[in-house]
Design an enzyme around this catalytic site. Structure first.
Site, short mmCIF file in Angstrom:
data_model
loop_
_atom_site.label_atom_id
_atom_site.label_comp_id
_atom_site.label_asym_id
_atom_site.label_seq_id
_atom_site.Cartn_x
_atom_site.Cartn_y
_atom_site.Cartn_z
N GLY A 139 15.04 19.13 3.93
CA GLY A 139 14.94 18.03 2.96
C GLY A 139 14.55 18.47 1.72
O GLY A 139 14.36 19.65 1.36
N CYS A 140 15.21 17.85 0.65
CA CYS A 140 15.02 18.15 -0.78
C CYS A 140 13.25 18.21 -1.17
O CYS A 140 13.02 19.28 -1.73
CB CYS A 140 15.80 17.15 -1.77
N TYR A 141 12.94 16.98 -0.99
CA TYR A 141 11.16 17.07 -1.24
C TYR A 141 10.59 18.11 -0.44
O TYR A 141 9.83 19.02 -0.94
CB TYR A 141 10.67 15.91 -0.95
#
EC number: 1.2.1.38
Length: 299
Positions: free
Chosen positions: A117-119
């Site tokens: 995921g990005c976060y």
């Protein structure tokens, strides 16, 4: 020639992956096989695409991604899943090549790879080396604040922002049960789930993840330079991750359009702040997928 089927290529991540593959030098030997848009939900048509391909990249909702993997069972195809569905699943390799020294080889050899995921990409990059080094105890009460451009909110939200504008800044996930929390906890090596507070800013692409620390509560009361040194060693020689000196301010969209990620340790004395800056659609999504795809295909 490596033949790639992007299942869900009309979405934000899928479009980004397609554009990046098309921009690669032709001598690398990637070919995209595309389904008729009218048949994109037709199981037999999708299965036919998988039979033609070496790798299927899944840019789908979680349940649809699981169904796609089941659809491809027995075809000998490899999967790179950009959804949340398989990031902690047994038999899947986590597609963050910078995770450990041997992770690129694990990705290269895997049949099933889960794109991060990005976060979590920013949070894990900051936390994992420091937890492994003992500078942050695994049971430390971590709090994570993060802001992303609105492109991470999905196709309909992007259209709404670009048509009508949107709030300058908006916190969300205030039930503190964001779907990325288990992923962050697991790969950072934390004993307990962190408090994670995401937000959206009124800019298209970019992301900053920040983690405050009280040095006096850490073993040995480390200095910023101690944390910086560990991060520098962890990412020495990395193509995409750099550890840079602290700055007095950071803009969220400075790395938009790139696949880079910048890590910093700010402050000194008792108050410290870890930050990761990246493009939520670059190293946080499509760019990471291309990095993994090239490893999987030996290119």
């Amino acid at each position: 020639m490596a033949r790639i089927f992007i299942d869900g290529e009309a979405g934000t991540t899928g479009l980004g992956i397609r554009q990046r593959i098309e921009a690669l030098p032709t001598e690398l030997g990637f070919e995209i096989v595309s389904i008729d848009p009218a048949l994109r939900k037709d199981s037999e048509a999708r299965k036919a695409m998988m039979r033609q391909a070496d790798v299927a990249i899944l840019c789908l909702p979680d349940d649809a991604a699981r169904e796609a993997v089941a659809l491809g069972e027995g075809l000998g195809i490899r999967f790179l899943d950009a959804s949340t569905a398989h990031r902690r699943a047994e038999g899947w390799v986590y597609g963050f090549p910078e995770l450990d020294a041997g992770q690129p080889q694990c990705v290269a050899a895997a049949q099933y790879v889960a794109n991060p995921g990005c976060y979590p990409t920013g949070a894990i990059a900051l936390l994992r080396p420091l937890v492994k080094a003992g500078l942050i105890p695994s049971d430390y009460p971590i709090s994570i604040n993060a802001v992303s451009g609105y492109s991470g909110a999905g196709k309909s939200a992007i259209e709404a922002y670009e048509r009508d504008g949107g709030p300058a800044f908006q916190l969300y996930g205030l039930g503190l049960q964001h779907k990325h929390v288990p992923e962050i906890q697991h790969y950072s090596g934390l004993d307990h789930a962190p408090i994670f507070v995401p937000s959206v800013g009124n800019f298209a692409q970019g992301m900053i993840v920040s983690i405050p620390l009280h040095a006096r509560t850490l073993p040995g009361t480390p200095k910023a330079s101690d944390l910086q040194r560990v991060l520098e060693e962890a990412y020495k020689g990395s193509e995409f991750v750099s550890v840079l000196p602290a700055e007095s301010s950071l803009l969220g969209d400075s790395l938009a359009g790139t696949d880079a990620m910048e890590l910093r340790v700010h402050g000194d004395g008792e108050k410290l702040l870890l930050t990761a800056r990246l493009d939520n659609l670059g190293k946080g999504a499509s760019g990471a997928a291309i990095q993994n795809l090239r490893l999987m295909c030996g290119k």
